[in-house]
Scaffold this motif. Structure first.
Motif, short mmCIF file in Angstrom:
data_model
loop_
_atom_site.label_atom_id
_atom_site.label_comp_id
_atom_site.label_asym_id
_atom_site.label_seq_id
_atom_site.Cartn_x
_atom_site.Cartn_y
_atom_site.Cartn_z
N GLY A 43 8.84 10.66 0.11
CA GLY A 43 7.68 9.92 -0.38
C GLY A 43 7.00 9.12 0.71
N LEU A 44 7.80 8.47 1.55
CA LEU A 44 7.24 7.68 2.64
C LEU A 44 6.54 8.57 3.65
CD1 LEU A 44 6.87 4.98 4.05
CD2 LEU A 44 9.14 5.27 5.05
N THR A 67 1.48 10.87 5.84
CA THR A 67 1.13 12.23 6.26
C THR A 67 1.81 12.68 7.56
OG1 THR A 67 -0.93 11.56 7.35
CG2 THR A 67 -1.08 12.18 5.04
N ARG A 115 0.82 -1.20 0.00
CA ARG A 115 0.00 0.00 0.00
C ARG A 115 0.86 1.26 0.00
NH1 ARG A 115 -1.85 3.36 3.87
NH2 ARG A 115 -1.03 2.13 5.56
N THR A 116 2.05 1.20 0.60
CA THR A 116 2.92 2.36 0.69
C THR A 116 4.20 2.19 -0.11
OG1 THR A 116 3.98 1.54 2.68
CG2 THR A 116 2.06 2.96 2.99
N ARG A 156 3.21 9.82 2.22
CA ARG A 156 2.14 8.83 2.15
C ARG A 156 1.50 8.55 3.50
NH1 ARG A 156 5.68 6.79 -1.25
NH2 ARG A 156 6.47 5.26 0.17
N GLY A 168 5.11 2.80 -3.24
CA GLY A 168 5.37 3.57 -4.45
C GLY A 168 6.75 4.17 -4.46
N ASP A 169 6.85 5.46 -4.20
CA ASP A 169 8.09 6.20 -4.19
C ASP A 169 8.84 5.88 -2.90
OD1 ASP A 169 10.10 8.10 -4.50
OD2 ASP A 169 8.82 9.75 -3.81
#
Length: 81
Positions: free
Chosen positions: A18-19, A24, A9-10, A22, A12-13
């Motif tokens: 990026g982490l 927040t 789910r997390t 995602r 991607g980048d």
């Protein structure tokens, strides 16, 4: 202490920014979550990148090897004539 993991789910980048984005939180808060652990944010990001590279290199759909057996040498052709 909060549990932090990079999951599909997390995934991607895979960067600190990026982490943190995602989930927040700020990058500085992300670093604080790793304080007192056996690893750092940078080490976790590096490990995840290596895992993804290993997975992608082994995926035939992405052009990775189709088997773990090395290719056979090409048969030699005797000259004619």
């Amino acid at each position: 202490m909060a549990q932090l993991s990079v999951t599909p789910r997390t995934a991607g980048d895979v960067t600190r920014l990026g982490l943190a984005g995602r989930i927040t939180i700020s990058v500085s808060h992300l670093h604080s979550l790793f304080a007192g652990r056996d690893t750092t944010v940078a080490a976790r990001v590096r490990r995840r990148r290596l895992q993804r590279a290993r997975r992608d290199l082994g995926d035939p759909a992405l052009g990775g090897p189709r088997s773990t057996t090395p290719p056979s040498p090409a048969p030699s052709v005797a000259p004619t004539g």
